[in-house]
Design a protein around this motif. Structure first.
Motif, short mmCIF file in Angstrom:
data_model
loop_
_atom_site.label_atom_id
_atom_site.label_comp_id
_atom_site.label_asym_id
_atom_site.label_seq_id
_atom_site.Cartn_x
_atom_site.Cartn_y
_atom_site.Cartn_z
N LYS A 1 5.54 -14.32 10.80
CA LYS A 1 5.77 -15.36 11.66
C LYS A 1 6.07 -16.60 11.08
O LYS A 1 6.79 -17.60 11.56
N HIS A 2 5.80 -16.80 9.72
CA HIS A 2 6.14 -17.94 8.76
C HIS A 2 7.43 -17.68 8.13
O HIS A 2 7.83 -18.52 7.13
N GLY A 3 8.28 -16.89 8.38
CA GLY A 3 9.53 -16.57 7.79
C GLY A 3 9.41 -15.93 6.40
O GLY A 3 10.27 -16.35 5.42
N GLY A 4 8.17 -15.28 6.11
CA GLY A 4 8.08 -14.98 4.87
C GLY A 4 7.88 -13.66 4.43
O GLY A 4 8.26 -12.66 5.57
N HIS A 5 7.27 -12.92 3.29
CA HIS A 5 7.07 -11.91 3.05
C HIS A 5 5.98 -11.67 1.94
O HIS A 5 5.58 -12.94 1.45
N ILE A 6 5.30 -10.59 1.48
CA ILE A 6 4.18 -10.36 0.52
C ILE A 6 4.77 -9.51 -0.43
O ILE A 6 5.32 -8.31 -0.10
N GLU A 7 4.45 -9.56 -1.73
CA GLU A 7 4.51 -8.62 -2.64
C GLU A 7 3.11 -8.32 -3.22
O GLU A 7 2.20 -8.96 -3.44
N VAL A 8 2.92 -6.86 -3.37
CA VAL A 8 1.42 -6.46 -3.93
C VAL A 8 1.78 -5.77 -5.24
O VAL A 8 2.67 -4.94 -5.23
N HIS A 9 0.99 -6.05 -6.06
CA HIS A 9 0.75 -5.14 -7.52
C HIS A 9 -0.50 -4.97 -7.91
O HIS A 9 -1.35 -5.84 -7.49
N SER A 10 -0.72 -3.85 -7.99
CA SER A 10 -2.12 -3.40 -8.30
C SER A 10 -2.30 -2.34 -9.47
O SER A 10 -1.53 -1.34 -9.27
N LYS B 1 -3.71 4.52 -5.47
CA LYS B 1 -2.37 4.66 -5.27
C LYS B 1 -1.85 5.37 -4.08
O LYS B 1 -0.76 5.04 -3.67
N ASN B 2 -2.62 6.34 -3.61
CA ASN B 2 -2.46 7.37 -2.53
C ASN B 2 -2.34 6.33 -1.26
O ASN B 2 -1.90 6.85 -0.18
N ILE B 3 -2.90 5.09 -1.25
CA ILE B 3 -2.65 4.36 0.11
C ILE B 3 -2.24 3.00 -0.06
O ILE B 3 -1.99 2.31 0.94
N LYS B 4 -1.55 2.84 -1.32
CA LYS B 4 -1.08 1.14 -1.66
C LYS B 4 0.23 1.06 -0.62
O LYS B 4 0.16 -0.01 -0.05
N HIS B 5 0.93 2.23 -0.24
CA HIS B 5 1.95 1.94 0.71
C HIS B 5 1.53 1.90 2.05
O HIS B 5 2.42 1.65 2.67
N ARG B 6 0.53 2.02 2.29
CA ARG B 6 -0.11 1.85 3.65
C ARG B 6 -1.02 0.88 4.06
O ARG B 6 -1.52 0.79 5.15
N ILE B 7 -1.46 -0.11 3.20
CA ILE B 7 -2.33 -0.92 3.27
C ILE B 7 -2.25 -2.03 4.28
O ILE B 7 -3.30 -2.57 4.68
N PHE B 8 -1.07 -2.22 5.04
CA PHE B 8 -0.68 -3.02 5.95
C PHE B 8 -0.75 -2.35 7.28
O PHE B 8 -0.47 -2.97 8.36
N GLU B 9 -0.95 -1.03 7.29
CA GLU B 9 -1.07 -0.43 8.56
C GLU B 9 -2.25 -0.78 9.53
O GLU B 9 -3.48 -0.84 8.56
N PRO B 10 -2.37 -0.85 10.91
CA PRO B 10 -3.40 -1.24 11.39
C PRO B 10 -4.61 -0.11 11.42
O PRO B 10 -4.29 1.03 11.38
N PHE B 11 -5.78 -0.37 11.15
CA PHE B 11 -6.99 0.39 11.40
C PHE B 11 -7.25 1.17 10.07
O PHE B 11 -8.05 1.88 9.93
N LEU B 12 -6.12 0.86 8.95
CA LEU B 12 -6.53 1.41 7.54
C LEU B 12 -7.45 0.82 6.90
O LEU B 12 -7.10 -0.54 6.69
N THR B 13 -8.63 1.28 6.57
CA THR B 13 -9.45 0.69 5.54
C THR B 13 -10.39 1.32 4.57
O THR B 13 -10.45 2.52 4.77
N THR B 14 -10.41 0.79 3.68
CA THR B 14 -11.12 1.52 2.26
C THR B 14 -12.63 1.21 2.22
O THR B 14 -13.38 1.87 1.39
N LYS B 15 -13.10 0.49 3.11
CA LYS B 15 -14.33 -0.01 3.15
C LYS B 15 -15.36 0.71 3.90
O LYS B 15 -14.87 1.51 4.83
N ALA B 16 -16.62 0.57 3.59
CA ALA B 16 -17.69 1.59 4.39
C ALA B 16 -17.71 1.11 5.53
O ALA B 16 -17.29 0.01 6.28
N ALA B 17 -18.37 2.16 6.32
CA ALA B 17 -18.33 1.73 7.80
C ALA B 17 -19.20 0.64 8.15
O ALA B 17 -20.16 0.55 7.57
N GLY B 18 -18.55 -0.27 9.21
CA GLY B 18 -19.08 -1.39 9.58
C GLY B 18 -18.95 -2.68 8.48
O GLY B 18 -19.17 -3.76 8.74
N LYS B 19 -18.03 -2.43 7.53
CA LYS B 19 -17.38 -3.44 6.66
C LYS B 19 -16.35 -3.99 6.97
O LYS B 19 -15.99 -5.10 6.43
N GLY B 20 -15.33 -3.28 7.68
CA GLY B 20 -14.04 -3.80 7.91
C GLY B 20 -13.40 -2.97 8.96
O GLY B 20 -13.86 -1.62 9.34
#
Length: 300
Positions: free
Chosen positions: A274-283, A241-260
């Motif tokens: 670029k395709h005139g669209g948007h994304i909805e995320v529920h988790s 929950k503490n990073i859900k609002h930031r998941i599309f920020e560049p360089f933010l990752t929850t993966k281990a080092a070397g995984k992402g």
């Protein structure tokens, strides 16, 4: 790529073994086989080819028990040996057409000869299947890595771009993940197909990582107003929950080092825009859903 190549190597080894057995035994079998049984031998081969490669180990064991019982009921000698051979060939149904063949004094040798020929043809089919899969992987990798930002828009079916991305993960999906595809009929749209393949690849990769490569992945496609939507739902651990609002920020990752790199979802966001669209995320724990909307009326 290694998975289908491994299948090719295994099939080649099987063919070599089957050829060795056939070259040793087949001439003598055909020489001693009564002429009125040759057609029965051909019919046995034809019946086996119908089911080539369709049985799991458990299904083969069950079929062996059924064949053993059927052969014993008809008082055919060497029922257990014949059942073992015929089950490997996937022979099902009525055995009556082959009774004359199976009651020969050397019936076990005749059945074995049929099996070795069956094995050669079956493994040849396996090589073709594996080669086709390897070609699909190479094509998917080529399309995934093909980046030309200035390339023109193309008419494409979204389902085809998703299926191309899925090829890259077919090993994990086949082994430990239940894949459910719910594709509604949708029209082709103007889009950048290679860029979308990268979008789906990133979302699928994240889903598999969240599920630790085991669980359920649902992929749906449908139409909503002016958009084509694509929905990915996984049964993984969910987004903190503490990073859900930031998941599309560049360089933010929850993966281990070397995984992402933390750039995957940033690229997803930019491509969808670029395709005139948007994304909805529920988790939440046990269910994360990414719903991607793409404009049906993108213009060049």
């Amino acid at each position: 790529i290694n998975t289908p190549l491994g299948a090719v190597q295994a099939a080649i080894d099987n063919i070599q073994s089957a050829l060795d057995q056939s070259l040793d035994a087949l001439p003598q079998i055909l020489h001693t086989l009564p002429s009125d049984r040759l057609s029965d031998f051909s019919a046995l081969m034809a019946a086996a080819q119908v089911h080539q490669g369709n049985f799991s180990f458990q299904e083969e064991r069950q079929l062996k028990r059924q064949l053993n019982a059927a052969l014993a009921e008809q008082q055919i000698p060497k029922a257990d040996i014949l059942a073992a051979t015929l089950s490997k060939m996937g022979l099902e149904g009525d055995l009556a057409p082959f009774k004359r063949l199976l009651t020969l004094p050397n019936s076990a040798d005749v059945a074995a000869a049929a099996y070795w020929l069956f094995s050669i043809k079956n493994n040849g089919a396996n090589i073709k299947l594996a080669a086709d899969r390897a070609a699909q992987v190479v094509l998917a990798l080529k399309r995934y890595s093909h980046q030309e930002p200035e390339s023109p828009l193309q008419d494409a079916h979204i389902a085809e771009t998703i299926d191309t991305a899925l090829v890259l993960y077919q090993h994990q999906l086949k082994q430990t993940v239940e894949l459910i595809k719910q594709y509604e009929p949708v029209p082709a749209i103007l889009c950048y197909p290679e860029a979308l393949i990268q979008v789906w690849s990133n979302i699928i990769s994240n889903a598999l990582y969240a599920m630790k490569n085991q669980g359920q992945l649902k992929i749906g496609i449908g139409v909503s107003d002016a958009f084509i939507w694509v929905e990915f739902t996984d049964s993984g651990s969910g987004i903190p929950k503490n990073i859900k609002h930031r998941i599309f920020e560049p360089f933010l990752t929850t993966k281990a080092a070397g995984k992402g790199s933390g750039l995957g979802l940033d690229m997803v966001r930019r491509t969808v825009l670029k395709h005139g669209g948007h994304i909805e995320v529920h988790s939440q724990a046990g269910e994360t859903r990414f719903k991607v909307y793409l404009s049906k009326h993108l213009s060049a």
